[in-house]
Design an enzyme around this catalytic site. Sequence first.
Site, PDB file in Angstrom:
ATOM      1  N   HIS A 101       0.852  -1.193   0.000  1.00  0.00           N
ATOM      2  CA  HIS A 101       0.000   0.000   0.000  1.00  0.00           C
ATOM      3  C   HIS A 101       0.888   1.243   0.000  1.00  0.00           C
ATOM      4  CE1 HIS A 101      -3.744  -2.179   0.683  1.00  0.00           C
ATOM      5  NE2 HIS A 101      -3.126  -2.890   1.613  1.00  0.00           N
ATOM      6  N   HIS A 111      -0.752  -6.464  -5.575  1.00  0.00           N
ATOM      7  CA  HIS A 111      -0.853  -7.756  -4.890  1.00  0.00           C
ATOM      8  C   HIS A 111      -0.180  -8.809  -5.762  1.00  0.00           C
ATOM      9  CE1 HIS A 111      -3.172 -11.654  -4.925  1.00  0.00           C
ATOM     10  NE2 HIS A 111      -2.748 -11.644  -3.679  1.00  0.00           N
ATOM     11  N   ARG A 267      -2.597 -18.168  10.659  1.00  0.00           N
ATOM     12  CA  ARG A 267      -2.131 -17.106  11.559  1.00  0.00           C
ATOM     13  C   ARG A 267      -2.785 -15.782  11.159  1.00  0.00           C
ATOM     14  NH1 ARG A 267       2.634 -13.688  12.250  1.00  0.00           N
ATOM     15  NH2 ARG A 267       3.326 -13.751  14.437  1.00  0.00           N
TER      16      ARG A 267
END
Length: 307
Positions: A101, A111, A267
């Site tokens: 970002h 991405h 996670r």
Amino acid sequence: MSSIDLSTVRTFLLGLQERITHAIAEVDGQPFMTDHWQKEPGETLQGNGITKILEQGRVFERAGCGFSHVRGPRLPPSATQHRPELAGAAFEAMGVSLVFHPRNPYVPTVHMNVRMLAATPVGENCEPVCWFGGGMDLTPFYGFDEDAVHFHQVCKDSLKPFGDDKYPRFKQWCDEYFYLKHRQEQRGIGGVFFDDFQELGLAQSFAMMQSVGDSFLQAYLPIVERRKDSLFGERERDFQLYRRGRYVEFNLVWDRGTHFGLQSGGRTESILMSMPPLASWSYQRPNEAGSPEERLYKEFLVRRDWV
């Protein structure tokens, strides 16, 4: 299991993570923080990973690049919706995923992900299956034709050795995947996307995944260098934060990778590193006729053949 040695895949992925984060840190001037993590005994998933993150840098407000290698007793629903025969299969997955970002609204968010998944179907004498996935996509806040053409050309070139059909197929797949159905809106200008891929045989399918990952810096860095010092004001920053809201919506509502991670007991802190540090929403925000903001919607957030 196959002609693919899992340690070879792991070595490639770790090297890719290191090369990309080193290059981004050079551009930004701030190093990545490195977090080595290990799943605790008794957790549903077992395995380990490395999360590298840069926050509040000069060029990037947040840049996360994570490696993970996990094993689980049962594939989550997000991984078996197209492969019902693998419901309940034990699995092993590894990959590198990144979202960057930028601070400047004229630099697009990006991405990239490359991954491998191996699963052992339930039943006697069942052979394990292995497949690859990956791709990259670009999400500009202000559109520039030359940036879109460059990004797509590098994507196309990375796939050319594996057949002329791959880029058009994977570009279309990307356009269809990165689409906010509830907004009836593309997330960005796309790129390439593939999943559940093994049709070239495991060795060549792995090579194709490597080629996509290796081409990332060539696809993105020239755009960053071209735009990172552009002057901007409150209007551009406000629009950037508004458009980041769409990124959040897609990742939480539609993204299979996010769903896979959360459903399988992954996670959470690493899974959600793709979130922007700041985003905003406003009700039925208008765009001024003829403005650069309107141009983004009309000319860039549509499915186009860029190369």
